[in-house]
Design a protein around this motif. Structure first.
Motif, PDB file in Angstrom:
ATOM      1  N   LEU A 160       0.765  -0.133  13.304  1.00  0.00           N
ATOM      2  CA  LEU A 160       0.635   1.034  14.038  1.00  0.00           C
ATOM      3  C   LEU A 160       0.038   1.032  15.638  1.00  0.00           C
ATOM      4  N   CYS A 161      -0.486   0.028  15.795  1.00  0.00           N
ATOM      5  CA  CYS A 161      -1.089  -0.389  17.113  1.00  0.00           C
ATOM      6  C   CYS A 161      -0.222  -0.900  18.200  1.00  0.00           C
ATOM      7  N   LEU A 162       0.989  -1.422  17.530  1.00  0.00           N
ATOM      8  CA  LEU A 162       2.059  -2.055  18.390  1.00  0.00           C
ATOM      9  C   LEU A 162       2.455  -0.907  19.760  1.00  0.00           C
ATOM     10  N   PRO A 163       2.837  -1.487  20.769  1.00  0.00           N
ATOM     11  CA  PRO A 163       3.076  -3.139  21.182  1.00  0.00           C
ATOM     12  C   PRO A 163       1.634  -3.650  21.451  1.00  0.00           C
ATOM     13  N   LYS A 164       0.593  -2.765  21.354  1.00  0.00           N
ATOM     14  CA  LYS A 164      -0.664  -3.990  21.500  1.00  0.00           C
ATOM     15  C   LYS A 164      -0.944  -4.497  20.422  1.00  0.00           C
ATOM     16  N   ILE A 165      -1.235  -5.938  20.337  1.00  0.00           N
ATOM     17  CA  ILE A 165      -1.608  -6.666  19.425  1.00  0.00           C
ATOM     18  C   ILE A 165      -2.987  -6.529  19.083  1.00  0.00           C
ATOM     19  N   ASN A 166      -3.167  -6.008  17.855  1.00  0.00           N
ATOM     20  CA  ASN A 166      -4.543  -5.736  17.099  1.00  0.00           C
ATOM     21  C   ASN A 166      -4.807  -6.608  15.960  1.00  0.00           C
ATOM     22  N   ILE A 167      -5.473  -7.718  15.906  1.00  0.00           N
ATOM     23  CA  ILE A 167      -6.080  -8.371  14.660  1.00  0.00           C
ATOM     24  C   ILE A 167      -7.090  -8.014  13.999  1.00  0.00           C
ATOM     25  N   LEU A 168      -6.953  -7.605  12.841  1.00  0.00           N
ATOM     26  CA  LEU A 168      -8.333  -7.077  12.062  1.00  0.00           C
ATOM     27  C   LEU A 168      -8.532  -8.063  10.778  1.00  0.00           C
ATOM     28  N   SER A 169      -9.809  -8.133  10.591  1.00  0.00           N
ATOM     29  CA  SER A 169     -10.292  -8.977   9.607  1.00  0.00           C
ATOM     30  C   SER A 169     -10.893  -8.110   8.286  1.00  0.00           C
ATOM     31  N   THR A 170     -10.909  -8.555   6.874  1.00  0.00           N
ATOM     32  CA  THR A 170     -11.511  -7.860   6.135  1.00  0.00           C
ATOM     33  C   THR A 170     -11.563  -8.889   4.767  1.00  0.00           C
ATOM     34  N   ALA A 171     -12.731  -8.417   3.918  1.00  0.00           N
ATOM     35  CA  ALA A 171     -12.791  -9.368   2.958  1.00  0.00           C
ATOM     36  C   ALA A 171     -11.647  -9.508   1.925  1.00  0.00           C
ATOM     37  N   ARG A 172     -11.564 -10.891   1.306  1.00  0.00           N
ATOM     38  CA  ARG A 172     -10.468 -10.847   0.375  1.00  0.00           C
ATOM     39  C   ARG A 172     -10.471  -9.878  -0.845  1.00  0.00           C
ATOM     40  N   ASP A 173     -11.429  -9.297  -1.051  1.00  0.00           N
ATOM     41  CA  ASP A 173     -11.502  -8.345  -2.388  1.00  0.00           C
ATOM     42  C   ASP A 173     -11.913  -7.108  -1.895  1.00  0.00           C
ATOM     43  N   SER A 174     -11.604  -6.756  -0.759  1.00  0.00           N
ATOM     44  CA  SER A 174     -12.030  -5.499  -0.259  1.00  0.00           C
ATOM     45  C   SER A 174     -10.935  -4.993   0.930  1.00  0.00           C
ATOM     46  N   THR A 175     -10.674  -3.917   1.057  1.00  0.00           N
ATOM     47  CA  THR A 175      -9.706  -3.260   2.211  1.00  0.00           C
ATOM     48  C   THR A 175     -10.541  -2.333   3.169  1.00  0.00           C
ATOM     49  N   SER A 176     -12.010  -2.219   2.925  1.00  0.00           N
ATOM     50  CA  SER A 176     -12.610  -1.011   3.513  1.00  0.00           C
ATOM     51  C   SER A 176     -12.582  -0.975   5.145  1.00  0.00           C
ATOM     52  N   ASN A 177     -12.547  -2.104   5.564  1.00  0.00           N
ATOM     53  CA  ASN A 177     -12.409  -2.164   7.105  1.00  0.00           C
ATOM     54  C   ASN A 177     -10.850  -1.580   7.584  1.00  0.00           C
ATOM     55  N   LEU A 178      -9.854  -1.874   6.795  1.00  0.00           N
ATOM     56  CA  LEU A 178      -8.840  -1.506   7.190  1.00  0.00           C
ATOM     57  C   LEU A 178      -8.535  -0.038   6.987  1.00  0.00           C
ATOM     58  N   LYS A 179      -9.265   0.446   5.728  1.00  0.00           N
ATOM     59  CA  LYS A 179      -9.349   2.013   5.526  1.00  0.00           C
ATOM     60  C   LYS A 179      -9.972   2.683   6.628  1.00  0.00           C
ATOM     61  N   LYS A 180     -11.195   2.046   7.335  1.00  0.00           N
ATOM     62  CA  LYS A 180     -11.395   2.709   8.412  1.00  0.00           C
ATOM     63  C   LYS A 180     -11.016   2.641   9.563  1.00  0.00           C
ATOM     64  N   HIS A 181     -10.119   1.687   9.858  1.00  0.00           N
ATOM     65  CA  HIS A 181      -9.310   1.550  11.008  1.00  0.00           C
ATOM     66  C   HIS A 181      -8.218   2.693  10.978  1.00  0.00           C
ATOM     67  N   LEU A 182      -7.558   2.797   9.696  1.00  0.00           N
ATOM     68  CA  LEU A 182      -6.647   3.857   9.743  1.00  0.00           C
ATOM     69  C   LEU A 182      -7.008   5.303   9.919  1.00  0.00           C
ATOM     70  N   GLU A 183      -8.582   5.617   9.501  1.00  0.00           N
ATOM     71  CA  GLU A 183      -8.948   6.900   9.288  1.00  0.00           C
ATOM     72  C   GLU A 183      -9.414   7.184  10.895  1.00  0.00           C
ATOM     73  N   ARG A 184      -9.766   6.071  11.696  1.00  0.00           N
ATOM     74  CA  ARG A 184     -10.361   6.246  13.131  1.00  0.00           C
ATOM     75  C   ARG A 184      -9.020   6.640  14.003  1.00  0.00           C
ATOM     76  N   LYS A 185      -8.083   5.621  13.771  1.00  0.00           N
ATOM     77  CA  LYS A 185      -7.033   5.433  15.081  1.00  0.00           C
ATOM     78  C   LYS A 185      -5.636   6.159  14.638  1.00  0.00           C
ATOM     79  N   HIS A 186      -5.437   6.206  13.110  1.00  0.00           N
ATOM     80  CA  HIS A 186      -4.061   6.678  12.913  1.00  0.00           C
ATOM     81  C   HIS A 186      -4.100   7.584  11.758  1.00  0.00           C
TER      82      HIS A 186
END
Length: 631
Positions: free
Chosen positions: A33-59
């Motif tokens: 969703l951030c394209l064309p800007k390249i935005n690399i995110l990191s999260t734990a292998r057993d959790s997607t909480s960081n990615l959830k927060k990113h969607l809530e804040r930005k998209h």
């Protein structure tokens, strides 16, 4: 660790990201969703909480939109909405406008809504009572997401502000205009009478501009003194008294009498001069207010289109009724009227007419000869079989062969009259200079028809005499002749040879006068240089625009053959004279258009507008194209 054991692989929103790499106990993904800007995110292998927060804040809004518009997207599990979905639904309603700029146009601020509703009422001539209609209020409040519709008092306040702005802008425009004309008329409706006035001028590019000046309530039993007072008052309120070349009106008795008694035209009869003590006049009031009103009253120009319509509907009609075919005319027109009546009173009859004749018939306007002419012409364009079929379907008497032949000849002989009426009824491209050539051409065409007509030779003769009589003042008018001479389409070609030299000399005199007037305007109020004061030697002001140069310009103009108005740019002096005399319209139609707008406001239900507010609404609407009051 295998990819199948990553929490990301089983996440319902993983399609918003692209898996990149595994780094120890974390993974990295790229947000689509951030394209064309390249935005690399990191999260734990057993959790997607960081990615959830990113969607809530930005998209949050974008996610909701994609879920709505793409039904094939992976659906949530039957266990119910995820924590992310609940959080996104709750936060998106509060943050939607701030987060996604693409939805801003859906939202309307209260001030913007007020402007839109105000312009809607003025531009579409809606009654103010619509502001109090429950259905309208619900509609606007729903579309604007909770904003409120303005109340009547708010509308009145905005109306006053917009009206003042409009008048200020219009006065500023008119201050820059050198010459203009006004049209005036009186309109009576529902036991009320209104005085209306419009003004018209030509820009330097010869484009005509128009504005409404007044639509004021006057007593129902008005007099010519009332009309004079309103003309003077309106001209004075816009500071245009000295700029009005002429005021165009219809041929009503009140206007004719008013201008005959108080006009300052040169051709008015002047009593033998005698000197009076001005102080005693002011003290005794011997001459009253009329003394001052007459000073400001401009020359009078009768509506040429109405005069020609009077000739057609009275002089021509009288000659026809008294002629050898008078009875034939009456019977034929009665049968036409029966068809028109059926068309107006029955939709079934109207449909039958359209299916037979393949055209739409309208009932002629009362007292408009050209309207009746074109209605008859439509009927006579049908074949005999179509006319007979039409009569049978409608149940009206059939046309006899003599009646059909009579009406066919009638429409052919008087076609030039109908065409001339259309020419004189125009506004934007119609000038005073077109009147004399139109009338002369009309007379010539009618006289040519007289040689070939079987029934209308005497009618034509009466019509031509009526044109000479009713338009005598125009044919003799110096203003009308100069207006015609400065139109490249006509120049002096319409004049007899023995009269051309005299009018050419008049044109030279006028060009000299307008040039001098321009120079005085440019130098008034400014310091005069010593070289400008003395008028000796080459290049001096006295030699610029001198009579020899003006005579040469006029000669070159009169020798030209280009009929386009743009050619006047090559002759600046002649162009100024054109603007001076052709600013005057030959028709009072614009003020009647102003009244037609007003008829949509004054209704039996009404909206309880005061006379002042009614005038403001009407003027704002008419002047919306030349002012920014409604922007």
């Amino acid at each position: 660790m295998e990819r199948s054991r990553l929490a990301f692989d089983h996440w319902m929103h993983k399609h918003y990201f692209t898996f990149r790499d595994t780094i120890g106990r974390n993974i990295t993904v790229q947000c689509n969703l951030c394209l064309p800007k390249i935005n690399i995110l990191s999260t734990a292998r057993d959790s997607t909480s960081n990615l959830k927060k990113h969607l809530e804040r930005k998209h949050s809004v974008a996610c909701r939109r994609r879920i709505r518009d793409a039904p094939n997207v992976e659906a949530p599990s039957s266990d119910g909405p995820s924590v992310l979905e609940n959080q996104m639904a709750e936060s998106s309603e509060a943050k939607e406008d701030m987060i996604d700029p693409t939805t801003i146009y859906h939202q309307t601020s209260q001030s913007r809504l007020n402007t839109l509703v105000f312009n809607f009422i003025v531009e579409d001539v809606q009654p103010i009572s619509i502001l109090e209609q429950p259905g309208f209020r619900k509609l606007i409040e729903a579309l604007s997401r909770g904003n409120k519709v303005m109340c009547r008092n708010t509308f009145i306040t905005r109306l006053e502000v917009a009206s003042n702005k409009m008048k200020g802008e219009l006065k500023a425009k008119l201050d820059k205009v050198q010459t203009l004309c006004t049209t005036a008329d009186v309109w009576s409706v529902q036991d009320r009478s209104y005085f209306g006035m419009t003004c018209h001028w030509l820009e330097d590019n010869l484009e005509r501009k128009s504005a409404a000046l007044a639509c004021t309530r006057i007593p129902i039993s008005y007099t010519c003194e009332t009309i004079i007072a309103k003309i003077q008052e309106t001209h004075s309120s816009y500071n245009i008294e000295s700029k009005v070349q002429a005021t165009v009106t219809d041929n009503g008795n009140n206007f004719v009498k008013a201008f005959k008694e108080f006009s300052s035209e040169d051709d008015q009869e002047v009593e033998q001069s005698r000197f009076e003590d001005l102080g005693s006049i002011l003290c005794d009031g011997e001459m009253g207010g009329d003394f001052f009103l007459s000073y400001f009253l401009p020359p009078h120009q009768r509506c040429a289109s109405q005069t020609l319509n009077s000739i057609a509907s009275k002089d021509l009609a009288d000659a026809v009724s008294k002629g050898q075919a008078g009875k034939l005319h009456s019977s034929a027109v009665e049968k036409c009227a029966a068809i028109w009546h059926k068309t107006q009173s029955s939709t079934e009859a109207a449909d039958a007419i359209e299916s037979i004749a393949k055209m739409h018939f309208t009932v002629p306007c009362l007292n408009q000869w050209s309207s009746e002419y074109y209605a008859i012409n439509k009927l006579m364009s049908l074949t005999d079989s179509q006319l007979n079929q039409l009569s049978e379907v409608l149940g009206v008497p059939h046309f006899t062969p003599d009646e059909t032949a009579y009406l066919t000849e009638y429409t052919d002989v008087f076609k030039p009259v109908a065409f001339a009426l259309e020419l004189l009824h125009g506004e934007e491209k119609c000038f005073l200079g077109i009147v004399i050539p139109t009338l002369l051409t009309l007379k010539r065409k009618l006289e040519e028809k007289a040689a070939n007509t079987r029934l209308f030779s005497k009618v034509i003769d009466s019509t031509v005499k009526a044109i000479d009589s009713r338009f005598k003042q125009v044919f003799e008018s110096s203003d009308a002749r100069l207006a015609t001479a400065t139109m490249p389409q006509f120049r002096l070609w319409w004049l007899p040879e023995d009269e051309r030299e005299s009018l050419r000399a008049q044109l030279i005199t006028e060009v000299l006068q307008v040039d001098q007037g321009t120079e005085e305007t440019e130098t008034n109020g400014g310091p005069v240089h010593e070289d400008e004061f003395f008028s000796y030697g080459p290049g001096s002001s006295s030699n610029k625009g001198g009579k020899r140069e003006v005579a040469e310009e006029v000669w070159l103009y009169l020798q030209g053959t280009n009929k386009d108005l743009k050619c006047l740019n090559e002759f600046p002096g002649v162009k100024k004279v054109f603007i001076k005399f052709n600013t005057t319209l030959p028709s009072s139609a614009p003020v009647q258009e102003l009244f037609s707008n007003g008829s949509n406001i004054v209704t039996p239900k009404g909206h309880h507008l005061s006379d002042e507010h009614f005038e403001r609404v009407l003027l704002l609407r008419y002047n919306s194209k030349i002012t920014t009051a409604l922007e």
